[in-house]
Design a protein around this motif. Structure first.
Motif, PDB file in Angstrom:
ATOM      1  N   MET A 195       0.818  -1.212   0.000  1.00 26.34           N
ATOM      2  CA  MET A 195       0.000   0.000   0.000  1.00 26.34           C
ATOM      3  C   MET A 195       0.853   1.264   0.000  1.00 26.34           C
ATOM      4  O   MET A 195       0.324   2.356   0.104  1.00 26.34           O
ATOM      5  N   GLY A 196       2.136   1.111  -0.050  1.00 23.99           N
ATOM      6  CA  GLY A 196       2.973   2.308  -0.142  1.00 23.99           C
ATOM      7  C   GLY A 196       4.012   2.400   0.958  1.00 23.99           C
ATOM      8  O   GLY A 196       5.172   2.651   0.689  1.00 23.99           O
ATOM      9  N   GLY A 197       3.639   2.196   2.191  1.00 26.98           N
ATOM     10  CA  GLY A 197       4.563   2.373   3.308  1.00 26.98           C
ATOM     11  C   GLY A 197       5.673   1.325   3.323  1.00 26.98           C
ATOM     12  O   GLY A 197       5.516   0.234   2.753  1.00 26.98           O
ATOM     13  N   LEU A 198       6.784   1.677   3.977  1.00 26.20           N
ATOM     14  CA  LEU A 198       7.918   0.761   4.076  1.00 26.20           C
ATOM     15  C   LEU A 198       7.562  -0.497   4.866  1.00 26.20           C
ATOM     16  O   LEU A 198       8.169  -1.549   4.681  1.00 26.20           O
ATOM     17  N   GLU A 199       6.565  -0.360   5.776  1.00 31.53           N
ATOM     18  CA  GLU A 199       6.211  -1.503   6.616  1.00 31.53           C
ATOM     19  C   GLU A 199       5.736  -2.699   5.784  1.00 31.53           C
ATOM     20  O   GLU A 199       5.869  -3.846   6.208  1.00 31.53           O
ATOM     21  N   TYR A 200       5.229  -2.426   4.584  1.00 33.20           N
ATOM     22  CA  TYR A 200       4.773  -3.523   3.721  1.00 33.20           C
ATOM     23  C   TYR A 200       5.948  -4.304   3.129  1.00 33.20           C
ATOM     24  O   TYR A 200       5.813  -5.430   2.700  1.00 33.20           O
ATOM     25  N   LEU A 201       7.101  -3.604   3.079  1.00 30.91           N
ATOM     26  CA  LEU A 201       8.269  -4.190   2.417  1.00 30.91           C
ATOM     27  C   LEU A 201       9.069  -5.103   3.357  1.00 30.91           C
ATOM     28  O   LEU A 201       9.797  -5.984   2.883  1.00 30.91           O
ATOM     29  N   VAL A 202       8.914  -4.886   4.674  1.00 31.74           N
ATOM     30  CA  VAL A 202       9.812  -5.551   5.631  1.00 31.74           C
ATOM     31  C   VAL A 202       9.773  -7.082   5.522  1.00 31.74           C
ATOM     32  O   VAL A 202      10.804  -7.726   5.269  1.00 31.74           O
ATOM     33  N   LEU A 203       8.590  -7.668   5.690  1.00 27.86           N
ATOM     34  CA  LEU A 203       8.509  -9.139   5.705  1.00 27.86           C
ATOM     35  C   LEU A 203       8.908  -9.763   4.357  1.00 27.86           C
ATOM     36  O   LEU A 203       9.699 -10.709   4.338  1.00 27.86           O
ATOM     37  N   PRO A 204       8.390  -9.247   3.217  1.00 33.46           N
ATOM     38  CA  PRO A 204       8.827  -9.846   1.947  1.00 33.46           C
ATOM     39  C   PRO A 204      10.339  -9.720   1.731  1.00 33.46           C
ATOM     40  O   PRO A 204      10.982 -10.661   1.260  1.00 33.46           O
ATOM     41  N   ALA A 205      10.920  -8.571   2.135  1.00 38.27           N
ATOM     42  CA  ALA A 205      12.366  -8.383   1.918  1.00 38.27           C
ATOM     43  C   ALA A 205      13.166  -9.347   2.790  1.00 38.27           C
ATOM     44  O   ALA A 205      14.160  -9.916   2.335  1.00 38.27           O
ATOM     45  N   ILE A 206      12.717  -9.550   4.035  1.00 38.97           N
ATOM     46  CA  ILE A 206      13.435 -10.506   4.900  1.00 38.97           C
ATOM     47  C   ILE A 206      13.329 -11.916   4.297  1.00 38.97           C
ATOM     48  O   ILE A 206      14.306 -12.650   4.198  1.00 38.97           O
ATOM     49  N   THR A 207      12.122 -12.269   3.853  1.00 37.75           N
ATOM     50  CA  THR A 207      11.916 -13.601   3.268  1.00 37.75           C
ATOM     51  C   THR A 207      12.833 -13.826   2.072  1.00 37.75           C
ATOM     52  O   THR A 207      13.470 -14.865   1.942  1.00 37.75           O
ATOM     53  N   LEU A 208      12.885 -12.826   1.211  1.00 35.65           N
ATOM     54  CA  LEU A 208      13.680 -12.970  -0.010  1.00 35.65           C
ATOM     55  C   LEU A 208      15.181 -12.872   0.272  1.00 35.65           C
ATOM     56  O   LEU A 208      15.989 -13.510  -0.408  1.00 35.65           O
ATOM     57  N   GLY A 209      15.535 -12.077   1.304  1.00 36.59           N
ATOM     58  CA  GLY A 209      16.959 -11.816   1.540  1.00 36.59           C
ATOM     59  C   GLY A 209      17.661 -12.813   2.448  1.00 36.59           C
ATOM     60  O   GLY A 209      18.887 -12.853   2.481  1.00 36.59           O
ATOM     61  N   THR A 210      16.898 -13.638   3.175  1.00 40.41           N
ATOM     62  CA  THR A 210      17.534 -14.527   4.156  1.00 40.41           C
ATOM     63  C   THR A 210      18.534 -15.489   3.524  1.00 40.41           C
ATOM     64  O   THR A 210      19.676 -15.616   3.966  1.00 40.41           O
ATOM     65  N   ARG A 211      18.107 -16.165   2.464  1.00 42.20           N
ATOM     66  CA  ARG A 211      18.982 -17.136   1.810  1.00 42.20           C
ATOM     67  C   ARG A 211      20.263 -16.455   1.333  1.00 42.20           C
ATOM     68  O   ARG A 211      21.372 -16.947   1.532  1.00 42.20           O
ATOM     69  N   GLU A 212      20.070 -15.294   0.712  1.00 40.04           N
ATOM     70  CA  GLU A 212      21.203 -14.535   0.186  1.00 40.04           C
ATOM     71  C   GLU A 212      22.147 -14.115   1.323  1.00 40.04           C
ATOM     72  O   GLU A 212      23.364 -14.225   1.187  1.00 40.04           O
ATOM     73  N   SER A 213      21.572 -13.654   2.444  1.00 34.29           N
ATOM     74  CA  SER A 213      22.449 -13.195   3.530  1.00 34.29           C
ATOM     75  C   SER A 213      23.200 -14.381   4.130  1.00 34.29           C
ATOM     76  O   SER A 213      24.358 -14.237   4.548  1.00 34.29           O
ATOM     77  N   ALA A 214      22.566 -15.549   4.159  1.00 32.65           N
ATOM     78  CA  ALA A 214      23.258 -16.734   4.656  1.00 32.65           C
ATOM     79  C   ALA A 214      24.451 -17.059   3.751  1.00 32.65           C
ATOM     80  O   ALA A 214      25.555 -17.350   4.234  1.00 32.65           O
ATOM     81  N   LEU A 215      24.232 -16.979   2.442  1.00 34.25           N
ATOM     82  CA  LEU A 215      25.323 -17.271   1.499  1.00 34.25           C
ATOM     83  C   LEU A 215      26.433 -16.232   1.624  1.00 34.25           C
ATOM     84  O   LEU A 215      27.621 -16.566   1.592  1.00 34.25           O
TER      85      LEU A 215
ATOM     86  N   GLU B 171       6.545 -13.114  -3.842  1.00 37.83           N
ATOM     87  CA  GLU B 171       5.427 -12.251  -4.241  1.00 37.83           C
ATOM     88  C   GLU B 171       4.088 -12.978  -4.130  1.00 37.83           C
ATOM     89  O   GLU B 171       3.071 -12.382  -3.793  1.00 37.83           O
ATOM     90  N   THR B 172       4.124 -14.296  -4.395  1.00 40.31           N
ATOM     91  CA  THR B 172       2.879 -15.073  -4.276  1.00 40.31           C
ATOM     92  C   THR B 172       2.448 -15.156  -2.811  1.00 40.31           C
ATOM     93  O   THR B 172       1.269 -14.988  -2.506  1.00 40.31           O
ATOM     94  N   VAL B 173       3.432 -15.393  -1.910  1.00 40.73           N
ATOM     95  CA  VAL B 173       3.094 -15.510  -0.484  1.00 40.73           C
ATOM     96  C   VAL B 173       2.508 -14.205   0.046  1.00 40.73           C
ATOM     97  O   VAL B 173       1.498 -14.201   0.740  1.00 40.73           O
ATOM     98  N   PHE B 174       3.140 -13.067  -0.302  1.00 45.85           N
ATOM     99  CA  PHE B 174       2.736 -11.792   0.297  1.00 45.85           C
ATOM    100  C   PHE B 174       1.793 -10.974  -0.596  1.00 45.85           C
ATOM    101  O   PHE B 174       1.593  -9.790  -0.331  1.00 45.85           O
ATOM    102  N   SER B 175       1.247 -11.577  -1.626  1.00 46.52           N
ATOM    103  CA  SER B 175       0.388 -10.863  -2.585  1.00 46.52           C
ATOM    104  C   SER B 175       1.040  -9.542  -2.998  1.00 46.52           C
ATOM    105  O   SER B 175       0.399  -8.495  -3.032  1.00 46.52           O
ATOM    106  N   TRP B 176       2.322  -9.601  -3.283  1.00 46.66           N
ATOM    107  CA  TRP B 176       3.090  -8.416  -3.697  1.00 46.66           C
ATOM    108  C   TRP B 176       2.847  -8.208  -5.195  1.00 46.66           C
ATOM    109  O   TRP B 176       3.083  -9.120  -5.983  1.00 46.66           O
ATOM    110  N   PRO B 177       2.389  -7.042  -5.581  1.00 43.00           N
ATOM    111  CA  PRO B 177       1.947  -6.879  -6.978  1.00 43.00           C
ATOM    112  C   PRO B 177       3.086  -6.704  -7.987  1.00 43.00           C
ATOM    113  O   PRO B 177       3.154  -5.693  -8.691  1.00 43.00           O
ATOM    114  N   GLY B 178       3.992  -7.656  -8.050  1.00 43.00           N
ATOM    115  CA  GLY B 178       5.130  -7.553  -8.962  1.00 43.00           C
ATOM    116  C   GLY B 178       5.011  -8.525 -10.127  1.00 43.00           C
ATOM    117  O   GLY B 178       3.965  -9.157 -10.332  1.00 43.00           O
TER     118      GLY B 178
END
Lengths: 312, 295
Positions: free
Chosen positions: A168-188, A251-258
């Protein structure tokens, strides 16, 4: 330097050609009549015929391919079966959401992965090292969709701190999807930073830096980490492709419109032009990032620049 | 002289390779992480093989009055939205996940391995052509390749296995090529060629056995990736279809009930994470054991 840039730029051409061939083959090699698949059993013969003509499906494969490539070069990816709008337009409208998510995930993974790797290498064998490597092991083992659902359950449903889905615009919407997507990468990244830093710490110039009486902080950050980061850049670049692919699930999990979610919806609806367009778009993004990483190499590693200067 | 050289080759090759294998096994068993991974994998494999004896219920039997129940002595991990026993479904799911892993890795191994072997052995234009194709495919994210292939073939478990397998062909081709190039010029290979052995025999009998170390490591690690990718594909609806108890599909089908009964998603996901973690631990251990230089 320009020779290096040109070489890398030219290398993108065959990759993009490969992606285009793949996208084209997707339609041609699909068993059965693509028009019938797309429009469904209820379509009339007239509708089927119109679609075949529109998409050139009634022509031989090589004609279809030539047409597909010519359209692609012009940026024409066809029309969506569902919305009848140009696919390129639909994808471009969703591109910012996907790029936003991917960039946030990369930033997060670098901010988390590098410090974890450094702590782990500097305090090798300590509890901090073991915990960091445990995170690294867990980070690559968790399926992204499951991690996303668990984060959603804890932080959105139980604690109510963050919104569960949408954008919906705010950064708070980005937090969970970004953590989900970034975890594997940060581990590597954590693993790679640790191992390359351990490798660099053994080098003579680090021993010299220590012998000069420099503080450990200066030795690690100014002398060791800078050199270790080369391999980290490689990991970030090489994994950007899989990160992009992770976009599809996240994007499927979080209904992210990408583009990822749009692609999954299109696959379910058998909207082939959209799926083809999304494949081309993802392939292009992956190739563009690989190119960027290659160019970044030349900026941060003088040895690569020197190679090409000598070669001239 | 020639036949003698040919006959003596396998023997001279076998002796050190056995001791190397033993050494590697010893190094592997000295690695605590790898040992934990091996134990966990053994348990999962046994559960998969003996699923009918381990499972407490029929994994497909629906008992609607018992739907979405939490863990209890009757249903150890609770029930799903159709009242099916989650523990039994997860046990049967291990069969599916391991099958996905082994089948897709075998496909990648056979196709990619052959490509790499042929490219490195013959060299020249064959090598050039195959490796350019591999380069292009490597530049395309493998899950994107898999999604494309599944879209072509249609959703379903078998198609996912084919897709995941084919999508990892390029990395196998690269690794095999590098491994073959390293032994291609060895004296024993040259001796076998000079002794008149056919190309196929040289490749299969003399080169292949000496290239297996990196391939075994890659295979173990990509078993984990294959299971993860297939679960992801099932989650977005391209893989296993209901009512098949595939872990990713189980989480996807029940996710709408997550608020009322989180266990329907938590346990299938944990099963995937534990299996993948165990495979990665064994893979890392094998890599260290087979390549002592890394220690």
């Amino acid at each position: 330097m320009w020779r290096y840039v040109t070489t890398r730029l030219l290398a993108v051409i065959p990759v993009m050609f490969g992606v285009a061939v793949l996208a084209f083959l997707m339609l041609v090699l699909t068993p059965g009549d693509p028009a019938l698949l797309m429009l469904g059993e209820r379509a009339t013969e007239e509708q089927l015929q119109t679609l075949r003509q529109e998409m050139g499906l009634d022509k031989p494969a090589y004609v279809q391919f030539a047409r597909f490539m010519a359209n692609l070069v012009r940026g024409d990816l066809g029309r969506s079966i569902r919305s009848s709008r140009p696919v390129a337009e639909e994808l471009l409208a969703r591109l910012p959401a996907t790029v936003e998510l991917a960039v946030a995930a990369v930033v997060l993974s670098v901010l988390l992965g590098i410090p974890l790797g450094v702590i782990s290498a500097v305090r090798r064998g300590s509890l901090a090292d073991h915990l960091a490597m445990l995170f690294a092991l867990g980070g690559v083992a968790m399926p992204a969709f499951w991690q996303g659902l668990m984060l959603m359950l804890i932080f959105a449903v139980y604690l109510g701190w963050l919104p569960p889905s949408g954008r919906m615009g705010g950064l708070e919407y980005l937090v969970l999807p970004a953590i989900t997507l970034g975890t594997r990468e940060s581990a590597l990244i954590a693993r790679m930073t640790r191992s390359s830093l351990l490798e660099v710490i053994r080098q003579d110039y680090i021993r010299t830096a220590r012998a000069k009486g420099l503080s450990e902080r200066v030795v690690i950050f100014r002398h060791a980490l800078r050199n270790a980061l080369l391999s980290v850049v490689t990991v970030v670049g090489l994994n950007f492709g899989s990160l992009l692919a992770g976009v599809v699930v996240t994007e499927t999990v979080f209904s992210w419109p990408g583009i990822g979610r749009f692609m999954v919806d299109a696959i379910r609806a058998k909207d082939f032009p959209v799926v083809q367009g999304a494949v081309v778009m993802f392939g292009f993004l992956a190739a563009a990032v690989n190119l960027l990483v290659d160019l970044l190499y030349a900026v941060i590693d003088p040895r690569i620049r020197a190679q090409y200067v000598q070669g001239r | 002289m020639t036949p003698v050289a040919e006959v003596s080759l396998p023997t001279s090759q076998t002796a050190p390779s056995v001791s190397f294998g033993r050494q590697a096994l010893r190094r592997l068993l000295r690695n605590p992480g790898a040992c934990v991974g091996l134990v966990v994998l053994t348990i999962i494999a046994l559960a998969a093989i003996f699923a009918p004896y381990v499972a407490t219920h029929d994994p497909l039997e629906q008992r609607l009055p018992e739907r979405l129940q939490g863990p209890s002595p009757e249903h150890w991990l609770g029930t799903d939205d159709f009242g099916r026993d989650l523990f039994s479904r997860i046990v049967y799911g291990a069969r599916i996940s391991l099958r996905i892993g082994f089948t897709s890795v075998s496909i990648a191994l056979v196709v990619g391995g052959t490509m790499g072997l042929v490219a490195a052995y013959y060299g020249g234009w064959i090598d050039h052509l195959l490796m350019r194709i591999v380069d292009i495919l490597l530049a395309i994210p493998s899950i994107l390749l898999a999604i494309t292939i599944v879209t072509m073939l249609g959703p379903g478990l078998n198609n996912v296995m084919i897709a995941v397998g084919l999508a990892t062909v390029p990395s196998y081709a690269r690794i095999m090529r590098a491994a073959v190039l390293a032994v291609r010029e060895s004296d024993y290979v040259q001796a076998a060629i000079a002794a008149g052995a056919s190309d196929l025999r040289v490749m299969v009998r003399h080169i292949l056995p000496n290239c297996m170390a990196p391939i075994i490591v890659q295979a173990t690690l990509s078993l984990a990736t294959a299971i993860l990718t297939a679960a992801g594909l099932s989650f977005i609806g391209l893989g296993a279809q209901p009512p098949e108890p595939e872990w990713g599909a189980m989480a996807a089908q029940s996710r709408q009930y997550m608020r009322q009964a989180h266990h329907v998603v938590t346990f299938p996901g944990l099963a995937i994470a534990i299996t993948v973690l165990a495979l990665n631990l064994v893979g890392d251990g094998l890599r260290d054991a087979l390549d002592p230089r890394l220690n």
